[in-house]
Write an enzyme that holds these catalytic residues in place. Structure first.
Site, short mmCIF file in Angstrom:
data_model
loop_
_atom_site.label_atom_id
_atom_site.label_comp_id
_atom_site.label_asym_id
_atom_site.label_seq_id
_atom_site.Cartn_x
_atom_site.Cartn_y
_atom_site.Cartn_z
N GLY A 45 192.09 144.69 -45.03
CA GLY A 45 191.57 144.85 -46.11
C GLY A 45 193.03 146.03 -46.34
O GLY A 45 192.59 147.48 -47.10
N GLU A 54 188.01 144.73 -35.30
CA GLU A 54 186.20 145.49 -35.70
C GLU A 54 185.82 145.65 -34.60
O GLU A 54 184.64 146.74 -34.21
CB GLU A 54 186.06 145.08 -36.80
CG GLU A 54 186.76 145.43 -38.08
CD GLU A 54 186.97 144.95 -39.90
OE1 GLU A 54 185.47 144.22 -39.25
OE2 GLU A 54 187.76 144.60 -40.90
N SER A 91 194.18 139.74 -45.17
CA SER A 91 194.33 140.40 -46.65
C SER A 91 194.85 138.44 -47.13
O SER A 91 196.18 138.97 -48.41
CB SER A 91 195.71 140.98 -47.29
OG SER A 91 195.46 142.83 -46.60
N GLU A 108 195.46 137.55 -36.14
CA GLU A 108 195.05 138.73 -37.85
C GLU A 108 195.91 140.13 -36.95
O GLU A 108 195.57 140.88 -36.11
CB GLU A 108 193.62 138.55 -37.75
CG GLU A 108 192.53 138.05 -38.21
CD GLU A 108 191.54 138.26 -38.87
OE1 GLU A 108 190.94 137.91 -40.11
OE2 GLU A 108 190.97 138.93 -38.40
N HIS A 117 187.16 139.85 -32.70
CA HIS A 117 187.50 140.96 -34.29
C HIS A 117 187.43 142.14 -33.82
O HIS A 117 187.70 142.86 -33.01
CB HIS A 117 186.31 140.52 -35.13
CG HIS A 117 187.25 140.85 -37.00
ND1 HIS A 117 187.39 142.19 -36.84
CD2 HIS A 117 187.62 139.93 -37.46
CE1 HIS A 117 188.10 141.75 -38.28
NE2 HIS A 117 187.70 140.68 -38.83
N LYS A 163 181.08 140.09 -42.42
CA LYS A 163 181.46 140.97 -41.65
C LYS A 163 180.09 141.58 -42.60
O LYS A 163 178.78 141.34 -42.93
CB LYS A 163 182.31 142.21 -42.54
CG LYS A 163 184.19 141.16 -42.14
CD LYS A 163 184.88 143.37 -42.78
CE LYS A 163 185.98 141.99 -42.50
NZ LYS A 163 187.84 142.31 -42.23
#
Ligand code: PGA
Length: 249
Positions: A174, A98, A214, A168, A96, A12
């Protein structure tokens, strides 16, 4: 069918060049003499990728975290695929959560990026996953099928066989919360079955599907033991050399 596992560290927006250099120094020492059976790589920021290239850690796959779909042009702040090829990048993380959440990445732009990457002989690591509320509403399969069918629109079967997909669940990224290995297996199998529906069974058997969210050295084995999980995309636990090495089981 046995597929070689692929573990990718997703750094990241962490580390500067000096910190990257420190990681490489430590990792190179730790990996010496070890017989690593899986493929492994690091998705580093654009400024840190040249540090990885200059140091050439044995067999480390160079992964970028994004790219633009146009070959070049007036796109301030973006990076073209040929720029990534210059520094030995072979894989690019696409879609992703994010990027979908904070940078307006859509299924349509993701599809354009997949076309551009395959045309340039690079391999996309296509991320998909449901949000917490979608998970609670039991919409996981619908959300993922939509993400995958739109991302793969018009992609030829010979390209799909090279694809890496990262499942994911957003609620596991996270947060320290992971899907159980059984839950992750169920979704990864659903993804494989869906690829078989869109293409055919043989092609689906070749696609490598990672779990992410995670993952740590302590829990990675439980995921990799599952028949449809072929690797992991790992954020936090990939930032330290010792922990990253601990993922390469
Ligand atoms: P995490 O991140 O391992 O820190 O949960 C995973 C990812 O975002 O790829």
């Amino acid at each position: 069918m046995s597929r070689k596992h692929i573990i990718i560290g997703n750094w990241k927006m962490y580390k500067n060049m000096e910190e990257t250099q420190t990681f490489i120094n430590q990792f190179s020492k730790l990996i010496k003499g070890k017989d690593i059976k899986c493929d492994y790589g690091i998705a580093a920021s654009f400024t840190n990728l040249p540090v990885l290239k200059l140091n050439q850690v044995n067999k480390l796959i160079m992964v970028a975290q994004n790219c633009h779909y146009e070959p070049e042009g007036a796109f301030t702040g973006e990076v073209a695929i040929k720029m990534l090829k210059d520094i030995n990048v072979s894989h690019v993380v696409i879609g992703h959560s994010e990027r979908r959440m904070y940078f307006n990445e859509t299924n349509e732009t993701i599809n354009k990026k997949l076309h551009a990457l395959f045309n340039a002989n690079l391999i996309p690591v296509l991320c998909c996953g449901e949000s917490d509320s979608e998970y609670e509403a039991k919409k996981t399969n619908d959300v993922i099928k939509k993400q995958i069918s739109l991302a793969l629109t018009g992609i030829k079967s010979q390209h799909v066989t090279k694809l890496v997909i990262a499942y994911e669940p957003i609620w596991a990224i996270g947060t320290g919360k992971t899907a159980s290995a059984a839950e992750a297996q169920t979704v990864c199998k659903m993804i494989r079955d869906y690829i078989a529906e869109l293409y055919d069974k043989n092609i689906a058997q070749k696609v490598r599907i990672q779990y992410g969210g995670s993952v740590k050295p302590e829990n990675i084995k439980s995921f990799l033991e599952q028949s449809d999980i072929d690797g992991a995309l790992v954020g936090g636990a990939s930032l330290q050399a010792k922990s990253f090495l601990g993922l390469l089981v």
